[in-house]
Scaffold this active site. Sequence first.
Site, mmCIF file in Angstrom:
data_model
loop_
_atom_site.group_PDB
_atom_site.id
_atom_site.type_symbol
_atom_site.label_atom_id
_atom_site.label_comp_id
_atom_site.label_asym_id
_atom_site.label_seq_id
_atom_site.Cartn_x
_atom_site.Cartn_y
_atom_site.Cartn_z
ATOM 1 N N LYS A 1 0.842 -1.182 0.000
ATOM 2 C CA LYS A 1 0.000 0.000 0.000
ATOM 3 C C LYS A 1 0.887 1.246 0.000
ATOM 4 C CE LYS A 1 -4.339 0.977 2.443
ATOM 5 N NZ LYS A 1 -5.101 0.634 3.662
ATOM 6 N N GLU B 1 -19.161 -7.863 9.365
ATOM 7 C CA GLU B 1 -20.147 -7.181 10.204
ATOM 8 C C GLU B 1 -21.126 -8.143 10.866
ATOM 9 O OE1 GLU B 1 -18.537 -4.312 7.212
ATOM 10 O OE2 GLU B 1 -19.375 -6.335 7.093
ATOM 11 N N ARG C 1 -25.590 -4.732 6.481
ATOM 12 C CA ARG C 1 -25.176 -6.108 6.237
ATOM 13 C C ARG C 1 -25.445 -7.015 7.427
ATOM 14 N NH1 ARG C 1 -19.315 -5.645 3.470
ATOM 15 N NH2 ARG C 1 -20.061 -7.487 2.409
#
Length: 644
Positions: free
Chosen positions: A289, A374, A402
Amino acid sequence: MTFLESISSPSELRGLDAAECEVLAKEIRDYLITTVAGTGGHLGPNLGVVELTMGLHRVFDSPRDTLLFDVGHQTYVHKLLTGRIADFATLRQRDGLSGYPSREESEHDVIENSHASASLSWADGIAKAHQLRGETDRHVVAVIGDGALTGGMAWEALNTIAADKSTPPRKLIIVVNDNGRSYAPTVGGFADHLDELRTTSGYEKLLSWGKSTLKQSGAPGRAAYSAIHGVKRGLKDMVSAEQTGMFDELGIKYLGPVDGHDLTAVEKALQRARHYDGGPIIVHMITQKGQGYDPAVNDDADQFHSVGVIDPVTGRSTPSKQTSWTSVFGDEILDIATTRDDIVAVTAAMLLPVGLQKFAEAYPERVFDVGIAEQHAVASAAGLSYGGLHPVVCIYATFLNRAFDQILMDVALHGQGVTFVLDRAGITGPDGASHHGIWDIAMLRIVPGLKLAAPRDGARLTEELREAVAISDAPTVIRFPRGSVGADIPAVRRLADGVDVLREVPAGASRDVLIVSVGPLAARAQDVADRLAELSISATIVDPRWVLPVPGSVIDTAREHSLVAVIEDGVKIGGIGSQIRGDLRAADSRIGVVELGSPDEFLPQGTRDEILEYAGLDVATMVEEIVHMLPADLRSRAQSRTAV
């Protein structure tokens, strides 16, 4: 003209040689740094996928071959290579280029939402469709981050994909973009497995040894380092069942690990995957990243996962002098935790964005990051509650969608004391349709026993959070928006059931309109009342504080007025206005209700103020709607004042 400026379609990439591709990769990184520094956006993830995205477009023929990105914030390079450089300066702005894939922008874009872990299910479905339609020469490539692979939905899809025994085999390729991070470092058993694949292959051990030798021994070290790169390329060609672990057990072929910043290696691996005819295959790419941009690489927090406007040279942003809602919450939950050792926190790969860093630093054993999962986060919180703790589940409002079933059936049905803190609730701004947190109230309104608070300012946030964690037998919710918290708005008085009266009609005056202000729209509610006063229409303003269930005093006060106007930044259908309308009807009242909220549609991107105006929540539009719904005599009075 640069190579980047000359590319209008992915096919043009295939005419570049290795040296030209290396120049192009640098041009892309330089362009991303300069442009995103001015617009804000997901900089670190895109710097990490430059060679990977170039390789995908050089090996596969998009859009005939379907490229899926999970999640969509890593598609800036894809946008540049598919002819959108002319619009890139408008990234994430109103009427500008989306920060995620957009079908309106390009035929090369497929999945628009930014909710992680869905790409493999899409890939499974598209590959099946290709097969049933006889399109057996088309490939489906899903690029999924190691963070997104922590989501349960991805593993449900893998379970189905691995069981595929179709003839001929479907052409489905899963590219794992492994940078070891979602926002922060990726957590969980799967992350550990990927780490084991990196190290047991000898890939990182050899590279580390070469770097060490180079530092210690000059020229001989450089020779050793060069030799290591040759060994690395050999390792990239290996497929070892002993090293693949769970992938081998699933029955999915594994290729890697591959240096995701070595374009030659990337293309070689993707070509092998493209020509593999034994069924689905996983290509494991190791990326970094923020690659190529020192300020991002050296940022230990999130490697510039998402930035605001920054200095492109230093990577520094102008410090905000305003206090954010998130920081108010972060300070308060830590303060509560110091006096209550039963308070624990749960988050789904969002520890930093939801303000839990201070809590985690002070009490690391009491903060649980479960990855992008979640549903598991909420069901696990139910277990924590049953075990005698009070969990605080911290999540973006849009991602709570979700886990609705777990809220309903695991928390509410069992009467577990769990507090949900919904950051980025309501209209959020530049991340667009999938990030606006406008559905939470309508969704949670039907959960029996649930209590929901919408603080109007920082003082109310701290107050209502303490009230929420004091409830041990039902789910509680605190919701607040993105951005700065603004000044506190004091109440004139507080009613017996906790409702705050923010403005009252003078004694003896007619009570024309009751404005019910939900959360941080209280300041706008006051501006609406001021404008109505100019039209000789009086207004009372109340802030219910706890908006679900609607406090009885709100209904009682409503019956004393000629009209009720409910101002909220969630969807109107199923919102607080709808609830008050139903409660008034149940009380046999015919008082009209004006529901001022978000329309039932996917809202565009832009600043919060721009989208509030788009949704009709600017002061002028709200006043116009209220006047239109007034009883005839009051409407005539207001219209006569308007004419004057």
